[in-house]
Design a protein around this motif. Structure first.
Motif, mmCIF file in Angstrom:
data_model
loop_
_atom_site.group_PDB
_atom_site.id
_atom_site.type_symbol
_atom_site.label_atom_id
_atom_site.label_comp_id
_atom_site.label_asym_id
_atom_site.label_seq_id
_atom_site.Cartn_x
_atom_site.Cartn_y
_atom_site.Cartn_z
ATOM 1 N N PRO A 1 -0.730 -11.958 16.365
ATOM 2 C CA PRO A 1 -0.772 -12.890 15.227
ATOM 3 C C PRO A 1 -2.212 -13.214 14.843
ATOM 4 O O PRO A 1 -3.045 -13.487 15.715
ATOM 5 C CB PRO A 1 -0.041 -14.128 15.770
ATOM 6 N N GLY A 2 -2.488 -13.146 13.558
ATOM 7 C CA GLY A 2 -3.842 -13.422 13.069
ATOM 8 C C GLY A 2 -4.685 -12.190 12.860
ATOM 9 O O GLY A 2 -5.736 -12.255 12.201
ATOM 10 N N ASP A 3 -4.286 -11.048 13.430
ATOM 11 C CA ASP A 3 -5.019 -9.807 13.178
ATOM 12 C C ASP A 3 -4.974 -9.488 11.683
ATOM 13 O O ASP A 3 -3.967 -9.717 11.013
ATOM 14 C CB ASP A 3 -4.397 -8.645 13.954
ATOM 15 N N ARG A 4 -6.085 -8.926 11.182
ATOM 16 C CA ARG A 4 -6.181 -8.622 9.749
ATOM 17 C C ARG A 4 -6.393 -7.123 9.539
ATOM 18 O O ARG A 4 -7.197 -6.502 10.231
ATOM 19 C CB ARG A 4 -7.331 -9.407 9.112
ATOM 20 N N ILE A 5 -5.680 -6.572 8.576
ATOM 21 C CA ILE A 5 -5.853 -5.190 8.130
ATOM 22 C C ILE A 5 -6.307 -5.246 6.683
ATOM 23 O O ILE A 5 -5.614 -5.801 5.822
ATOM 24 C CB ILE A 5 -4.538 -4.393 8.234
ATOM 25 N N LEU A 6 -7.471 -4.689 6.395
ATOM 26 C CA LEU A 6 -8.020 -4.717 5.041
ATOM 27 C C LEU A 6 -7.805 -3.361 4.381
ATOM 28 O O LEU A 6 -8.176 -2.326 4.934
ATOM 29 C CB LEU A 6 -9.512 -5.063 5.075
ATOM 30 N N VAL A 7 -7.203 -3.389 3.195
ATOM 31 C CA VAL A 7 -6.879 -2.152 2.484
ATOM 32 C C VAL A 7 -7.377 -2.233 1.046
ATOM 33 O O VAL A 7 -7.548 -3.318 0.490
ATOM 34 C CB VAL A 7 -5.351 -1.886 2.474
ATOM 35 N N GLY A 8 -7.589 -1.074 0.434
ATOM 36 C CA GLY A 8 -7.874 -1.027 -0.988
ATOM 37 C C GLY A 8 -6.604 -1.281 -1.780
ATOM 38 O O GLY A 8 -5.486 -1.098 -1.286
ATOM 39 N N ARG A 9 -6.773 -1.692 -3.021
ATOM 40 C CA ARG A 9 -5.623 -1.971 -3.885
ATOM 41 C C ARG A 9 -4.807 -0.709 -4.165
ATOM 42 O O ARG A 9 -3.637 -0.777 -4.561
ATOM 43 C CB ARG A 9 -6.107 -2.577 -5.210
ATOM 44 N N HIS A 10 -5.414 0.442 -3.929
ATOM 45 C CA HIS A 10 -4.803 1.719 -4.305
ATOM 46 C C HIS A 10 -4.130 2.392 -3.114
ATOM 47 O O HIS A 10 -3.855 3.592 -3.157
ATOM 48 C CB HIS A 10 -5.880 2.629 -4.899
ATOM 49 N N GLU A 11 -3.856 1.627 -2.071
ATOM 50 C CA GLU A 11 -3.331 2.185 -0.827
ATOM 51 C C GLU A 11 -2.002 2.915 -1.053
ATOM 52 O O GLU A 11 -1.140 2.465 -1.811
ATOM 53 C CB GLU A 11 -3.141 1.068 0.202
ATOM 54 N N TRP A 12 -1.867 4.034 -0.386
ATOM 55 C CA TRP A 12 -0.650 4.843 -0.438
ATOM 56 C C TRP A 12 0.531 4.039 0.106
ATOM 57 O O TRP A 12 0.445 3.395 1.154
ATOM 58 C CB TRP A 12 -0.860 6.107 0.380
ATOM 59 N N GLY A 13 1.654 4.067 -0.603
ATOM 60 C CA GLY A 13 2.809 3.271 -0.227
ATOM 61 C C GLY A 13 3.346 3.578 1.153
ATOM 62 O O GLY A 13 3.829 2.680 1.861
ATOM 63 N N GLY A 14 3.281 4.831 1.574
ATOM 64 C CA GLY A 14 3.753 5.189 2.911
ATOM 65 C C GLY A 14 2.940 4.536 4.006
ATOM 66 O O GLY A 14 3.488 4.118 5.039
ATOM 67 N N ASN A 15 1.625 4.424 3.806
ATOM 68 C CA ASN A 15 0.784 3.745 4.793
ATOM 69 C C ASN A 15 1.131 2.255 4.862
ATOM 70 O O ASN A 15 1.197 1.669 5.950
ATOM 71 C CB ASN A 15 -0.689 3.914 4.440
ATOM 72 N N LEU A 16 1.337 1.652 3.697
ATOM 73 C CA LEU A 16 1.705 0.235 3.667
ATOM 74 C C LEU A 16 3.029 0.002 4.380
ATOM 75 O O LEU A 16 3.198 -1.005 5.086
ATOM 76 C CB LEU A 16 1.791 -0.248 2.221
ATOM 77 N N GLY B 1 3.142 16.253 -12.528
ATOM 78 C CA GLY B 1 3.715 15.283 -11.613
ATOM 79 C C GLY B 1 4.068 14.004 -12.342
ATOM 80 O O GLY B 1 3.718 13.813 -13.516
ATOM 81 N N ALA B 2 4.771 13.123 -11.667
ATOM 82 C CA ALA B 2 5.064 11.784 -12.172
ATOM 83 C C ALA B 2 5.138 10.845 -10.976
ATOM 84 O O ALA B 2 5.736 11.181 -9.957
ATOM 85 C CB ALA B 2 6.366 11.759 -12.963
ATOM 86 N N ASN B 3 4.504 9.695 -11.092
ATOM 87 C CA ASN B 3 4.453 8.733 -9.992
ATOM 88 C C ASN B 3 5.076 7.412 -10.416
ATOM 89 O O ASN B 3 4.780 6.897 -11.500
ATOM 90 C CB ASN B 3 3.004 8.468 -9.570
ATOM 91 N N GLY B 4 5.898 6.857 -9.534
ATOM 92 C CA GLY B 4 6.443 5.531 -9.746
ATOM 93 C C GLY B 4 5.688 4.489 -8.950
ATOM 94 O O GLY B 4 4.672 4.780 -8.314
ATOM 95 N N VAL B 5 6.199 3.289 -8.939
ATOM 96 C CA VAL B 5 5.530 2.165 -8.280
ATOM 97 C C VAL B 5 5.425 2.384 -6.772
ATOM 98 O O VAL B 5 4.436 2.001 -6.141
ATOM 99 C CB VAL B 5 6.275 0.851 -8.589
ATOM 100 N N ALA B 6 6.429 3.019 -6.172
ATOM 101 C CA ALA B 6 6.478 3.126 -4.709
ATOM 102 C C ALA B 6 5.288 3.862 -4.125
ATOM 103 O O ALA B 6 4.891 3.602 -2.985
ATOM 104 C CB ALA B 6 7.772 3.834 -4.295
ATOM 105 N N TYR B 7 4.681 4.783 -4.885
ATOM 106 C CA TYR B 7 3.573 5.565 -4.349
ATOM 107 C C TYR B 7 2.307 4.728 -4.156
ATOM 108 O O TYR B 7 1.598 4.894 -3.163
ATOM 109 C CB TYR B 7 3.264 6.744 -5.268
ATOM 110 N N THR B 8 1.999 3.894 -5.112
ATOM 111 C CA THR B 8 0.805 3.030 -5.041
ATOM 112 C C THR B 8 1.191 1.643 -5.561
ATOM 113 O O THR B 8 0.759 1.216 -6.631
ATOM 114 C CB THR B 8 -0.342 3.611 -5.894
ATOM 115 N N PRO B 9 2.024 0.928 -4.807
ATOM 116 C CA PRO B 9 2.644 -0.291 -5.341
ATOM 117 C C PRO B 9 1.660 -1.394 -5.713
ATOM 118 O O PRO B 9 1.850 -2.079 -6.728
ATOM 119 C CB PRO B 9 3.577 -0.735 -4.218
ATOM 120 N N LEU B 10 0.620 -1.601 -4.905
ATOM 121 C CA LEU B 10 -0.304 -2.694 -5.185
ATOM 122 C C LEU B 10 -1.037 -2.468 -6.502
ATOM 123 O O LEU B 10 -1.174 -3.385 -7.329
ATOM 124 C CB LEU B 10 -1.307 -2.843 -4.040
ATOM 125 N N ASP B 11 -1.495 -1.260 -6.730
ATOM 126 C CA ASP B 11 -2.241 -0.955 -7.944
ATOM 127 C C ASP B 11 -1.336 -0.899 -9.164
ATOM 128 O O ASP B 11 -1.703 -1.386 -10.243
ATOM 129 C CB ASP B 11 -2.987 0.369 -7.788
#
Length: 393
Positions: free
Chosen positions: A102-117, A348-358
């Motif tokens: 608890p309290g550990d932090r993971i810092l990610v870019g806004r463009h993070e791949w959905g599978g990693n998230l 190709g075509a990408n939906g929200v799930a691939y890069t949801p934050l961005d």
């Protein structure tokens, strides 16, 4: 530096002789005939001599592939492991970081791949927090903002270098310098980078980097690369083990001292033979020359798209890769992809799930995606633009 001979490459690529225009290299590119031959030859060897008996030769091919990957990434061969997919490679490294608190932090870019998230949810369930590094004015992950977020609770910095939903190139080296200065583990998802642009893990200062073989490397599906910095191995304790990754010794089962602690004894020598050939071809061509051709071709595509009324481009960043995200007014991106496919044009075509934050941050439900390769020529561009113009009308 001499330019690539595009016609030479196309003549040695069966997909370029099929009449299909392929602009989906970020999904999976077209293998050369030599790569197909390498796969088939190993399969035939296994069928002729016996699968296990042909393994000795297969193991030699795998080590050639490992050395070729190391050359491409400017890494020691002992720091390279192979996996079945980019997601599998990233997951086994992430899970090997150990227990989250608890309290550990993971810092990610806004463009993070959905599978990693999605994989990070295991850490979140244990009490860790995933926090987004703010973007700069161009939409790229901001190193200065990252520096201001650092404290003792930050346990991982993770960056998707080239996002799947557009042409952004994040400042991976600058972020690596911050991570190294604070001795924070740094993972890079380089799925869209390796084989498209030069990748030097020493300059990036990353601890872990992964990439799929099927994308810009033009290798077979079911293959991926995992780089692990030698000094970082001691911090990774993979749960998946077998007689290869943790062989028996007099003191018990000892984890390997190299990146093969993330491999198992069962692998497809045929697929890795194909990947090895693709890696050798990339090294022979020179990734700098490949990158130069990608930049020239993608610039022509972007300019041509700007001439079509109703097309909106969705590029972020100060410079752009060979991934081109766009939408055509009145068209759903996935339906546009399907209709172009009927015209024998692949995108190709990408939906929200691939890069949801961005995608959420930019209010995008989906984007169509053109991704270029040195295999693409002016005729490909003309056919694509004519088809888009026809659909627009």
């Amino acid at each position: 530096m001499t330019r690539l001979d595009i016609q030479h490459l196309r003549e040695r690529t069966p997909g370029c002789q099929s009449g299909i225009v392929h602009f989906n290299h970020a999904g999976a590119s077209l293998p050369s005939q030599a790569t197909l031959d390498a796969i088939i030859e190993q399969l035939q060897r296994e069928a002729r001599d016996g699968p296990m008996e042909a393994g000795e030769h297969g193991a030699v091919l795998v080590e050639k592939a490992r050395r070729a990957a190391a050359q491409l990434l400017n890494a020691p061969a002992a720091s390279i492991a192979f996996a079945s997919s980019g997601s599998a490679a990233w997951n086994i490294a992430f899970q090997a970081l150990g227990a989250w608190q608890p309290g550990d932090r993971i810092l990610v870019g806004r463009h993070e791949w959905g599978g990693n998230l999605a994989s990070m949810e295991l850490a979140v369930q244990a009490g860790a927090r995933v926090e987004v590094i703010p973007c700069d004015a161009t939409g790229a992950t901001c190193p200065q903002a990252l520096a201001s977020m650092i404290d003792a609770q930050v346990k991982l910095i993770d960056l998707t270098w080239l996002p799947a939903n557009g042409g952004l190139i994040n400042p991976a080296e600058a972020i690596g310098a911050i991570a190294r200065r604070h001795a924070i583990p740094y993972f890079i998802d380089a799925g869209q980078a390796v084989g498209q642009l030069p990748v030097d893990v020493q300059a990036l200062q990353c601890d872990v980097l992964k990439s799929a073989g099927r994308k810009h490397l033009r290798g077979p599906r079911g293959t991926a690369l995992l780089y692990v910095r030698a000094e970082f191995l001691q911090h990774l304790n993979p749960a998946q083990r077998d007689v290869l990754s943790a062989p028996w010794s007099a003191s018990g089962y000892d984890l390997r001292n190299d990146a093969r602690r993330f491999e198992t004894s069962e692998a497809s020598y045929a697929l890795l033979a194909g990947l090895g050939n693709a890696l050798q071809e990339m090294n022979h061509l020179g990734v700098e020359r490949v990158w130069g051709q990608v930049l020239r071709t993608s610039a022509r595509v972007r300019e041509a798209l700007r001439q079509i009324p109703g097309v909106s481009l969705h590029d972020l960043g100060a410079s752009h890769s060979g991934l081109i995200a766009f939408n055509l007014a009145g068209w759903d991106a996935f339906e546009l992809k399907r209709r172009l496919g009927l015209k024998r044009i692949n995108i190709g075509a990408n939906g929200v799930a691939y890069t949801p934050l961005d995608m959420h941050a930019r209010g995008l439900d989906s984007v169509a995606r053109i991704s270029v390769s040195p295999l693409n020529n002016d005729d490909d561009i003309e056919r694509l633009m004519a088809a888009l113009q026809e659909l627009r009308d």
